[in-house]
Design a protein around this motif. Structure first.
Motif, PDB file in Angstrom:
ATOM      1  N   ASN A  75       0.800  -1.221   0.000  1.00  0.00           N
ATOM      2  CA  ASN A  75       0.000   0.000   0.000  1.00  0.00           C
ATOM      3  C   ASN A  75       0.834   1.273   0.000  1.00  0.00           C
ATOM      4  N   GLY A  76       2.161   1.135  -0.039  1.00  0.00           N
ATOM      5  CA  GLY A  76       3.040   2.295  -0.148  1.00  0.00           C
ATOM      6  C   GLY A  76       3.158   3.133   1.116  1.00  0.00           C
ATOM      7  N   HIS A  77       2.971   2.529   2.272  1.00  0.00           N
ATOM      8  CA  HIS A  77       3.028   3.253   3.544  1.00  0.00           C
ATOM      9  C   HIS A  77       4.466   3.319   4.064  1.00  0.00           C
ATOM     10  N   VAL A  78       5.157   4.370   3.673  1.00  0.00           N
ATOM     11  CA  VAL A  78       6.584   4.530   3.964  1.00  0.00           C
ATOM     12  C   VAL A  78       6.863   4.490   5.469  1.00  0.00           C
ATOM     13  N   GLY A  79       6.112   5.244   6.242  1.00  0.00           N
ATOM     14  CA  GLY A  79       6.330   5.280   7.690  1.00  0.00           C
ATOM     15  C   GLY A  79       6.144   3.929   8.339  1.00  0.00           C
ATOM     16  N   SER A  80       5.116   3.218   7.926  1.00  0.00           N
ATOM     17  CA  SER A  80       4.862   1.884   8.483  1.00  0.00           C
ATOM     18  C   SER A  80       5.958   0.907   8.087  1.00  0.00           C
ATOM     19  N   VAL A  81       6.398   0.972   6.832  1.00  0.00           N
ATOM     20  CA  VAL A  81       7.488   0.099   6.365  1.00  0.00           C
ATOM     21  C   VAL A  81       8.739   0.348   7.204  1.00  0.00           C
ATOM     22  N   THR A  82       9.089   1.608   7.387  1.00  0.00           N
ATOM     23  CA  THR A  82      10.276   1.959   8.173  1.00  0.00           C
ATOM     24  C   THR A  82      10.158   1.441   9.599  1.00  0.00           C
ATOM     25  N   CYS A  83       9.022   1.667  10.212  1.00  0.00           N
ATOM     26  CA  CYS A  83       8.793   1.214  11.581  1.00  0.00           C
ATOM     27  C   CYS A  83       8.886  -0.308  11.680  1.00  0.00           C
ATOM     28  N   LEU A  84       8.225  -1.005  10.777  1.00  0.00           N
ATOM     29  CA  LEU A  84       8.234  -2.466  10.812  1.00  0.00           C
ATOM     30  C   LEU A  84       9.623  -3.040  10.564  1.00  0.00           C
ATOM     31  N   LEU A  85      10.403  -2.408   9.710  1.00  0.00           N
ATOM     32  CA  LEU A  85      11.776  -2.866   9.499  1.00  0.00           C
ATOM     33  C   LEU A  85      12.597  -2.713  10.778  1.00  0.00           C
ATOM     34  N   ASN A  86      12.348  -1.642  11.511  1.00  0.00           N
ATOM     35  CA  ASN A  86      13.035  -1.446  12.786  1.00  0.00           C
ATOM     36  C   ASN A  86      12.659  -2.525  13.792  1.00  0.00           C
ATOM     37  N   TRP A  87      11.490  -3.115  13.639  1.00  0.00           N
ATOM     38  CA  TRP A  87      11.029  -4.201  14.508  1.00  0.00           C
ATOM     39  C   TRP A  87      11.343  -5.562  13.911  1.00  0.00           C
ATOM     40  N   ASP A  88      12.190  -5.607  12.891  1.00  0.00           N
ATOM     41  CA  ASP A  88      12.502  -6.853  12.185  1.00  0.00           C
ATOM     42  C   ASP A  88      11.225  -7.492  11.659  1.00  0.00           C
ATOM     43  N   GLY A  89      10.531  -6.738  10.820  1.00  0.00           N
ATOM     44  CA  GLY A  89       9.206  -7.117  10.347  1.00  0.00           C
ATOM     45  C   GLY A  89       9.115  -8.191   9.289  1.00  0.00           C
ATOM     46  N   ASN A 116       3.247  -2.690  -7.174  1.00  0.00           N
ATOM     47  CA  ASN A 116       2.393  -1.509  -7.041  1.00  0.00           C
ATOM     48  C   ASN A 116       3.140  -0.204  -7.284  1.00  0.00           C
ATOM     49  N   ASN A 117       4.379  -0.319  -7.766  1.00  0.00           N
ATOM     50  CA  ASN A 117       5.193   0.835  -8.147  1.00  0.00           C
ATOM     51  C   ASN A 117       5.352   1.875  -7.035  1.00  0.00           C
ATOM     52  N   HIS A 118       5.620   1.392  -5.832  1.00  0.00           N
ATOM     53  CA  HIS A 118       5.855   2.282  -4.692  1.00  0.00           C
ATOM     54  C   HIS A 118       7.369   2.505  -4.571  1.00  0.00           C
ATOM     55  N   THR A 119       7.869   3.479  -5.325  1.00  0.00           N
ATOM     56  CA  THR A 119       9.311   3.672  -5.469  1.00  0.00           C
ATOM     57  C   THR A 119      10.022   3.986  -4.151  1.00  0.00           C
ATOM     58  N   GLU A 120       9.413   4.763  -3.280  1.00  0.00           N
ATOM     59  CA  GLU A 120      10.066   5.082  -2.008  1.00  0.00           C
ATOM     60  C   GLU A 120      10.160   3.841  -1.123  1.00  0.00           C
ATOM     61  N   VAL A 121       9.118   3.038  -1.124  1.00  0.00           N
ATOM     62  CA  VAL A 121       9.149   1.780  -0.355  1.00  0.00           C
ATOM     63  C   VAL A 121      10.189   0.833  -0.946  1.00  0.00           C
ATOM     64  N   ILE A 122      10.271   0.777  -2.265  1.00  0.00           N
ATOM     65  CA  ILE A 122      11.283  -0.062  -2.921  1.00  0.00           C
ATOM     66  C   ILE A 122      12.681   0.358  -2.475  1.00  0.00           C
ATOM     67  N   ARG A 123      12.920   1.670  -2.454  1.00  0.00           N
ATOM     68  CA  ARG A 123      14.226   2.183  -2.019  1.00  0.00           C
ATOM     69  C   ARG A 123      14.512   1.788  -0.566  1.00  0.00           C
ATOM     70  N   ILE A 124      13.531   1.944   0.282  1.00  0.00           N
ATOM     71  CA  ILE A 124      13.713   1.615   1.698  1.00  0.00           C
ATOM     72  C   ILE A 124      13.980   0.116   1.873  1.00  0.00           C
ATOM     73  N   LEU A 125      13.217  -0.700   1.217  1.00  0.00           N
ATOM     74  CA  LEU A 125      13.398  -2.154   1.338  1.00  0.00           C
ATOM     75  C   LEU A 125      14.722  -2.601   0.723  1.00  0.00           C
ATOM     76  N   SER A 126      15.178  -1.900  -0.319  1.00  0.00           N
ATOM     77  CA  SER A 126      16.445  -2.247  -0.970  1.00  0.00           C
ATOM     78  C   SER A 126      17.646  -1.897  -0.121  1.00  0.00           C
ATOM     79  N   PHE A 127      17.577  -0.728   0.500  1.00  0.00           N
ATOM     80  CA  PHE A 127      18.739  -0.215   1.211  1.00  0.00           C
ATOM     81  C   PHE A 127      18.569  -0.160   2.721  1.00  0.00           C
ATOM     82  N   GLY A 128      17.408  -0.566   3.211  1.00  0.00           N
ATOM     83  CA  GLY A 128      17.174  -0.591   4.648  1.00  0.00           C
ATOM     84  C   GLY A 128      17.193   0.778   5.285  1.00  0.00           C
TER      85      GLY A 128
END
Length: 79
Positions: free
Chosen positions: A33-47, A66-78
């Protein structure tokens, strides 16, 4: 939105990650769903970055689909 999805779906405990009936973790839902803040938070919790759902898709796969480029960047580079 992700938190609303979590509240409205039935999740169960599986290998330390909560999953819905499609075996999606909260990180899957946030990435899809492209939720950048949630993705970042969940990665910090080892999601569950490498966890797969019932279709063998990772959160990264959902972000790409779903072409969520910012989420892709975050997931790629942590970041």
């Amino acid at each position: 939105m992700v938190i609303q999805n979590i509240k409205h779906q039935t999740f169960w405990r599986n290998q330390s990650f909560w999953r819905n009936s499609n075996k999606q973790t909260p990180l899957h839902l946030a990435a899809a769903n492209g939720h950048v803040g949630s993705v970042t938070c969940l990665l910090n919790w080892d999601g569950g970055l490498t966890s797969t759902d019932s279709k063998k898709r990772t959160p990264f796969d959902w972000a790409i689909a779903n072409n969520h480029t910012e989420v892709i960047r975050i997931l790629s580079f942590g970041q």
